[in-house]
Scaffold this active site. Structure first.
Site, mmCIF file in Angstrom:
data_model
loop_
_atom_site.group_PDB
_atom_site.id
_atom_site.type_symbol
_atom_site.label_atom_id
_atom_site.label_comp_id
_atom_site.label_asym_id
_atom_site.label_seq_id
_atom_site.Cartn_x
_atom_site.Cartn_y
_atom_site.Cartn_z
ATOM 1 N N ARG A 233 0.848 -1.185 0.000
ATOM 2 C CA ARG A 233 0.000 0.000 0.000
ATOM 3 C C ARG A 233 0.886 1.238 0.000
ATOM 4 O O ARG A 233 1.936 1.278 0.644
ATOM 5 C CB ARG A 233 -0.930 0.012 1.229
ATOM 6 C CG ARG A 233 -2.082 -0.978 1.140
ATOM 7 C CD ARG A 233 -3.053 -0.617 0.032
ATOM 8 N NE ARG A 233 -4.171 -1.542 -0.066
ATOM 9 C CZ ARG A 233 -4.201 -2.610 -0.857
ATOM 10 N NH1 ARG A 233 -3.148 -2.905 -1.587
ATOM 11 N NH2 ARG A 233 -5.272 -3.375 -0.901
ATOM 12 N N GLU A 262 -4.453 6.902 -5.435
ATOM 13 C CA GLU A 262 -4.599 6.254 -6.744
ATOM 14 C C GLU A 262 -5.987 6.537 -7.319
ATOM 15 O O GLU A 262 -6.954 6.662 -6.566
ATOM 16 C CB GLU A 262 -4.394 4.739 -6.605
ATOM 17 C CG GLU A 262 -3.008 4.349 -6.117
ATOM 18 C CD GLU A 262 -2.862 2.841 -5.932
ATOM 19 O OE1 GLU A 262 -3.732 2.083 -6.420
ATOM 20 O OE2 GLU A 262 -1.893 2.417 -5.290
ATOM 21 N N HIS A 281 -0.535 -0.392 -10.106
ATOM 22 C CA HIS A 281 -1.136 -1.357 -9.175
ATOM 23 C C HIS A 281 -1.460 -2.676 -9.884
ATOM 24 O O HIS A 281 -2.600 -3.159 -9.853
ATOM 25 C CB HIS A 281 -2.396 -0.769 -8.541
ATOM 26 C CG HIS A 281 -2.697 -1.356 -7.193
ATOM 27 N ND1 HIS A 281 -3.192 -0.613 -6.154
ATOM 28 C CD2 HIS A 281 -2.578 -2.613 -6.701
ATOM 29 C CE1 HIS A 281 -3.387 -1.386 -5.098
ATOM 30 N NE2 HIS A 281 -3.004 -2.605 -5.412
#
Length: 315
Positions: A233, A262, A281
């Protein structure tokens, strides 16, 4: 039963859900909270990825909600405490994308030492600069794992096969846990891991304790040749401190698959930096892992809706 899917999901799992009732997939539902809350009012089940914020407002509106399926592992986008209080089960795809994340980390390590794509681009420009692209071997280098769970275990097996030394920090496991006894990871304190590692890979959830776990003081302890890899994260790494550490030469660079916010803003200060590689990601996002994740979560959601115990329920 009514099942809402608020983000993109492989179609292979929908057939498993259709037998339970009405399934509605709205890939961008997460981006419109008012619409999201209106939809959740009649939902018996909700399936999300990491962009859907399931907060108290959503859970209050979901009066019929029985289960939330998380297409992934991290739960920082879900108010787990409130869901538990309302007896709403949460099932996550534990271990289903671990292989994909492990391979991403190994790819980052290899790329950091010898970037074939950059060398190929230079050749396409008409150059033949062998000296510039003389890289390093990863054999004999030290990989530090912050978190030695399932993903850390899989990374360690692959790194050891390359002849790397693997050290790990994990305050939740004791010296007799299998990553240290069976896998070959050497258990060491966090500060020692920072000092010894040539590569550091983060595999811990984002909590109050781990937010900004990597900041200025941590970067000062790392080797100047070291690379940081974050597939967990974004908030675990202080991005401003990272930029300062890379630009000052305190560390060599970083591979970030996650950011504090994000998707990335077009003017984000870390973009277009030669020694900070950002990917969208995707560490756990392969064709194979998505099939596993989708089928697993849909199967477990169906179990909960049918009143069958699920081993994937988050406690």
């Amino acid at each position: 039963m009514r099942i809402i899917i608020s983000e993109k999901m492989s179609s292979s799992g929908i057939s498993r859900l259709n037998n339970m009732g009405q399934v509605e997939q709205i890939p961008d539902l997460w981006a419109n909270k008012e619409k999201f809350i209106n939809k959740i009012i009649e939902a018996d089940a909700l399936i999300v990825r990491n962009q859907t914020i399931v907060d108290q407002d959503v859970l209050a509106a979901g009066k019929r909600l029985k289960v939330i399926g998380r297409l992934g592992v991290g739960l920082d986008n879900i108010d787990v405490r409130t869901a538990n209080r309302k007896n709403i089960k949460i099932v996550s795809a534990q271990n289903a994308n671990s292989i994909s994340v492990a391979e991403y980390v190994i790819s980052a390590i290899l790329s950091a030492n010898r970037s074939l794509s950059v060398a190929a681009e230079d050749v396409n420009l008409g150059n033949w600069n062998r000296q510039r692209f003389t890289g390093n071997e990863i054999y004999g280098k030290t990989l530090g794992l912050v978190g030695t769970g399932d993903i850390g275990h899989r990374i360690a097996k692959r790194a050891l096969a390359f002849g790397m030394k693997v050290v790990g920090y994990d305050p939740y496991l004791n010296d007799l846990s299998f990553p240290f006894v069976e896998t070959g990871i050497e258990k060491i304190p966090f500060h020692q891991l920072l000092i010894e590692s040539d590569f550091i890979s983060i595999h811990t959830p984002l909590t109050l304790d781990t937010r900004s776990m990597f900041s200025s003081s941590e970067f000062k302890l790392m080797k100047k040749e070291a690379f940081l890899i974050n597939t967990s994260r974004g908030g675990i790494v202080n991005e401003h401190a990272l930029l300062e550490a890379v630009e000052s030469g305190e560390i060599a660079g970083a591979y970030l698959d996650v950011l504090d916010k994000e998707p990335v803003e077009p003017d984000h200060f870390l973009l277009n930096h030669k020694r900070i590689i950002i990917t969208p990601h995707i560490a756990g996002l392969t064709m194979e892992s998505q099939e596993r994740v989708t089928n697993l979560i849909c199967e477990e959601v169906v179990k909960v809706l049918k009143g069958i115990d699920s081993l994937m329920v988050v406690k």
